[in-house]
Design a protein around this motif. Structure first.
Motif, PDB file in Angstrom:
ATOM      1  N   GLU A 190      -8.567   4.209  41.663  1.00 61.44           N
ATOM      2  CA  GLU A 190      -9.337   4.298  40.361  1.00 61.44           C
ATOM      3  C   GLU A 190      -8.714   2.760  39.082  1.00 61.44           C
ATOM      4  O   GLU A 190     -10.200   2.497  38.362  1.00 61.44           O
ATOM      5  CB  GLU A 190      -8.995   5.352  38.939  1.00 61.44           C
ATOM      6  CG  GLU A 190      -9.309   6.288  39.302  1.00 61.44           C
ATOM      7  CD  GLU A 190      -8.880   7.995  38.123  1.00 61.44           C
ATOM      8  OE1 GLU A 190      -7.803   7.785  37.258  1.00 61.44           O
ATOM      9  OE2 GLU A 190      -9.411   9.112  38.737  1.00 61.44           O
ATOM     10  N   ASN A 191      -7.986   2.841  39.557  1.00 62.80           N
ATOM     11  CA  ASN A 191      -7.456   1.259  39.098  1.00 62.80           C
ATOM     12  C   ASN A 191      -8.194  -0.125  40.265  1.00 62.80           C
ATOM     13  O   ASN A 191      -8.993  -0.926  39.493  1.00 62.80           O
ATOM     14  CB  ASN A 191      -5.632   0.749  39.221  1.00 62.80           C
ATOM     15  CG  ASN A 191      -5.230   0.262  38.500  1.00 62.80           C
ATOM     16  OD1 ASN A 191      -6.209  -0.637  37.279  1.00 62.80           O
ATOM     17  ND2 ASN A 191      -4.161  -0.505  39.057  1.00 62.80           N
ATOM     18  N   ALA A 192      -8.387   0.232  41.025  1.00 68.17           N
ATOM     19  CA  ALA A 192      -9.403  -0.990  42.036  1.00 68.17           C
ATOM     20  C   ALA A 192     -10.630  -1.262  41.324  1.00 68.17           C
ATOM     21  O   ALA A 192     -11.176  -2.252  41.639  1.00 68.17           O
ATOM     22  CB  ALA A 192      -8.815  -0.675  43.237  1.00 68.17           C
ATOM     23  N   PHE A 193     -11.145   0.292  41.026  1.00 69.31           N
ATOM     24  CA  PHE A 193     -12.457  -0.053  40.806  1.00 69.31           C
ATOM     25  C   PHE A 193     -12.445  -0.279  39.349  1.00 69.31           C
ATOM     26  O   PHE A 193     -13.548  -0.904  39.132  1.00 69.31           O
ATOM     27  CB  PHE A 193     -13.132   1.512  40.101  1.00 69.31           C
ATOM     28  CG  PHE A 193     -14.635   1.885  39.749  1.00 69.31           C
ATOM     29  CD1 PHE A 193     -15.503   1.793  40.654  1.00 69.31           C
ATOM     30  CD2 PHE A 193     -14.690   2.178  38.127  1.00 69.31           C
ATOM     31  CE1 PHE A 193     -16.926   1.631  40.168  1.00 69.31           C
ATOM     32  CE2 PHE A 193     -16.054   2.165  38.397  1.00 69.31           C
ATOM     33  CZ  PHE A 193     -17.180   2.545  38.722  1.00 69.31           C
ATOM     34  N   LEU A 194     -11.874  -0.031  38.381  1.00 71.09           N
ATOM     35  CA  LEU A 194     -12.035  -0.390  37.130  1.00 71.09           C
ATOM     36  C   LEU A 194     -11.359  -1.806  37.439  1.00 71.09           C
ATOM     37  O   LEU A 194     -12.473  -2.695  36.430  1.00 71.09           O
ATOM     38  CB  LEU A 194     -10.920   0.116  35.764  1.00 71.09           C
ATOM     39  CG  LEU A 194     -10.645   1.041  35.623  1.00 71.09           C
ATOM     40  CD1 LEU A 194      -9.374   1.827  34.557  1.00 71.09           C
ATOM     41  CD2 LEU A 194     -12.463   1.503  35.197  1.00 71.09           C
ATOM     42  N   LYS A 195     -10.567  -2.620  37.627  1.00 78.51           N
ATOM     43  CA  LYS A 195     -11.040  -4.385  38.245  1.00 78.51           C
ATOM     44  C   LYS A 195     -11.444  -4.671  38.944  1.00 78.51           C
ATOM     45  O   LYS A 195     -12.128  -5.662  38.378  1.00 78.51           O
ATOM     46  CB  LYS A 195      -9.821  -4.529  39.526  1.00 78.51           C
ATOM     47  CG  LYS A 195      -8.269  -4.264  38.531  1.00 78.51           C
ATOM     48  CD  LYS A 195      -7.031  -4.350  39.816  1.00 78.51           C
ATOM     49  CE  LYS A 195      -5.841  -4.477  39.735  1.00 78.51           C
ATOM     50  NZ  LYS A 195      -4.980  -4.501  39.815  1.00 78.51           N
TER      51      LYS A 195
ATOM     52  N   ALA B   2     -14.291  -7.420  36.488  1.00 78.16           N
ATOM     53  CA  ALA B   2     -14.758  -8.437  37.367  1.00 78.16           C
ATOM     54  C   ALA B   2     -15.827  -9.120  37.017  1.00 78.16           C
ATOM     55  O   ALA B   2     -17.017  -9.820  36.654  1.00 78.16           O
ATOM     56  CB  ALA B   2     -14.481  -8.611  38.536  1.00 78.16           C
ATOM     57  N   PHE B   3     -16.849  -7.875  37.197  1.00 83.31           N
ATOM     58  CA  PHE B   3     -18.091  -7.763  37.495  1.00 83.31           C
ATOM     59  C   PHE B   3     -18.778  -8.096  35.725  1.00 83.31           C
ATOM     60  O   PHE B   3     -19.623  -8.793  35.791  1.00 83.31           O
ATOM     61  CB  PHE B   3     -19.050  -6.503  37.519  1.00 83.31           C
ATOM     62  CG  PHE B   3     -20.324  -5.867  37.745  1.00 83.31           C
ATOM     63  CD1 PHE B   3     -21.731  -7.149  38.372  1.00 83.31           C
ATOM     64  CD2 PHE B   3     -21.024  -5.822  36.665  1.00 83.31           C
ATOM     65  CE1 PHE B   3     -22.688  -6.822  37.940  1.00 83.31           C
ATOM     66  CE2 PHE B   3     -22.082  -5.692  36.275  1.00 83.31           C
ATOM     67  CZ  PHE B   3     -23.151  -5.938  37.415  1.00 83.31           C
ATOM     68  N   PHE B   4     -18.484  -7.344  35.148  1.00 79.47           N
ATOM     69  CA  PHE B   4     -18.619  -7.271  33.353  1.00 79.47           C
ATOM     70  C   PHE B   4     -18.164  -8.622  33.020  1.00 79.47           C
ATOM     71  O   PHE B   4     -19.229  -9.576  32.032  1.00 79.47           O
ATOM     72  CB  PHE B   4     -18.611  -6.864  32.425  1.00 79.47           C
ATOM     73  CG  PHE B   4     -18.994  -5.479  33.162  1.00 79.47           C
ATOM     74  CD1 PHE B   4     -20.397  -4.795  32.689  1.00 79.47           C
ATOM     75  CD2 PHE B   4     -18.624  -4.446  33.147  1.00 79.47           C
ATOM     76  CE1 PHE B   4     -20.548  -4.246  33.140  1.00 79.47           C
ATOM     77  CE2 PHE B   4     -18.939  -3.233  33.497  1.00 79.47           C
ATOM     78  CZ  PHE B   4     -20.564  -2.730  33.457  1.00 79.47           C
ATOM     79  N   ALA B   5     -17.485  -9.204  33.442  1.00 76.61           N
ATOM     80  CA  ALA B   5     -16.828 -10.818  33.421  1.00 76.61           C
ATOM     81  C   ALA B   5     -17.605 -12.225  34.087  1.00 76.61           C
ATOM     82  O   ALA B   5     -18.013 -12.407  32.875  1.00 76.61           O
ATOM     83  CB  ALA B   5     -15.838 -10.897  33.133  1.00 76.61           C
ATOM     84  N   LYS B   6     -18.339 -11.599  34.395  1.00 76.62           N
ATOM     85  CA  LYS B   6     -18.782 -12.406  35.738  1.00 76.62           C
ATOM     86  C   LYS B   6     -20.511 -12.144  34.234  1.00 76.62           C
ATOM     87  O   LYS B   6     -20.828 -13.268  34.603  1.00 76.62           O
ATOM     88  CB  LYS B   6     -19.425 -12.586  36.674  1.00 76.62           C
ATOM     89  CG  LYS B   6     -19.855 -12.898  37.466  1.00 76.62           C
ATOM     90  CD  LYS B   6     -20.446 -12.948  39.235  1.00 76.62           C
ATOM     91  CE  LYS B   6     -19.350 -12.321  40.054  1.00 76.62           C
ATOM     92  NZ  LYS B   6     -19.596 -11.748  41.625  1.00 76.62           N
ATOM     93  N   GLU B   7     -20.688 -11.163  34.549  1.00 72.95           N
ATOM     94  CA  GLU B   7     -22.270 -10.901  33.032  1.00 72.95           C
ATOM     95  C   GLU B   7     -22.392 -11.625  32.169  1.00 72.95           C
ATOM     96  O   GLU B   7     -22.679 -12.491  31.458  1.00 72.95           O
ATOM     97  CB  GLU B   7     -23.218  -9.461  33.562  1.00 72.95           C
ATOM     98  CG  GLU B   7     -22.466  -8.628  34.289  1.00 72.95           C
ATOM     99  CD  GLU B   7     -24.007  -9.195  35.230  1.00 72.95           C
ATOM    100  OE1 GLU B   7     -25.010  -9.435  34.470  1.00 72.95           O
ATOM    101  OE2 GLU B   7     -24.145  -9.918  36.881  1.00 72.95           O
TER     102      GLU B   7
END
Length: 95
Positions: free
Chosen positions: A78-83, A87-92
Motif C-alpha cells: 500500500e505504501n509503494a502504491f501511495l508513493k 508522484a503521479f499527481f505531483a507531475k499532473e
C-alpha cells in the motif's frame, strides 16, 4: 558439482521462504542455485525443529507472528502504491 556448506541461518531463510511465503522449490532452486532435493531436506529439518520448539512457545505466538508478517507485507504494498500515486499527481499539478 562441488559440495557447498551452508550455515544454519541461510538454510532457515530458504525454508521460511518456502513455508511462509509459499515460494516454490523450483523458483528457490533457480534463484539460489541449490538443488530442489537439498532445499526439501532443509524444509523437512526446519519443520521438525519448529514442531520440537512448539512446546517451548505458545502456538498463538506463531499465529500472531504470521499475521503480523502478512499485514506488514500488505502495508508495504500500500505504501509503494501511495508513493507512486503521489508522484503521479505531483507531475499532473506541475503541468
Amino acid at each position: 558439482m562441488a559440495n557447498k556448506k551452508y550455515d544454519k541461518v541461510f538454510k532457515q531463510k530458504i525454508a521460511r521462504l518456502y513455508l511462509e511465503e509459499n515460494r516454490t522449490l523450483a523458483s528457490l532452486a533457480k534463484e539460489y542455485s541449490i538443488a530442489k532435493s537439498t532445499i526439501n531436506g532443509w524444509v523437512k529439518s526446519f519443520s521438525e525443529e519448529c514442531i520440537e520448539s512448539e512446546d517451548k512457545i505458545s502456538p498463538n505466538v506463531y499465529e500472531e507472528i504470521k499475521l503480523l508478517k502478512k499485514r506488514a507485507a500488505e502495508l508495504e504494498k500500500e505504501n509503494a502504491f501511495l508513493k507512486k500515486a503521489a508522484a503521479f499527481f505531483a507531475k499532473e499539478i506541475d503541468n
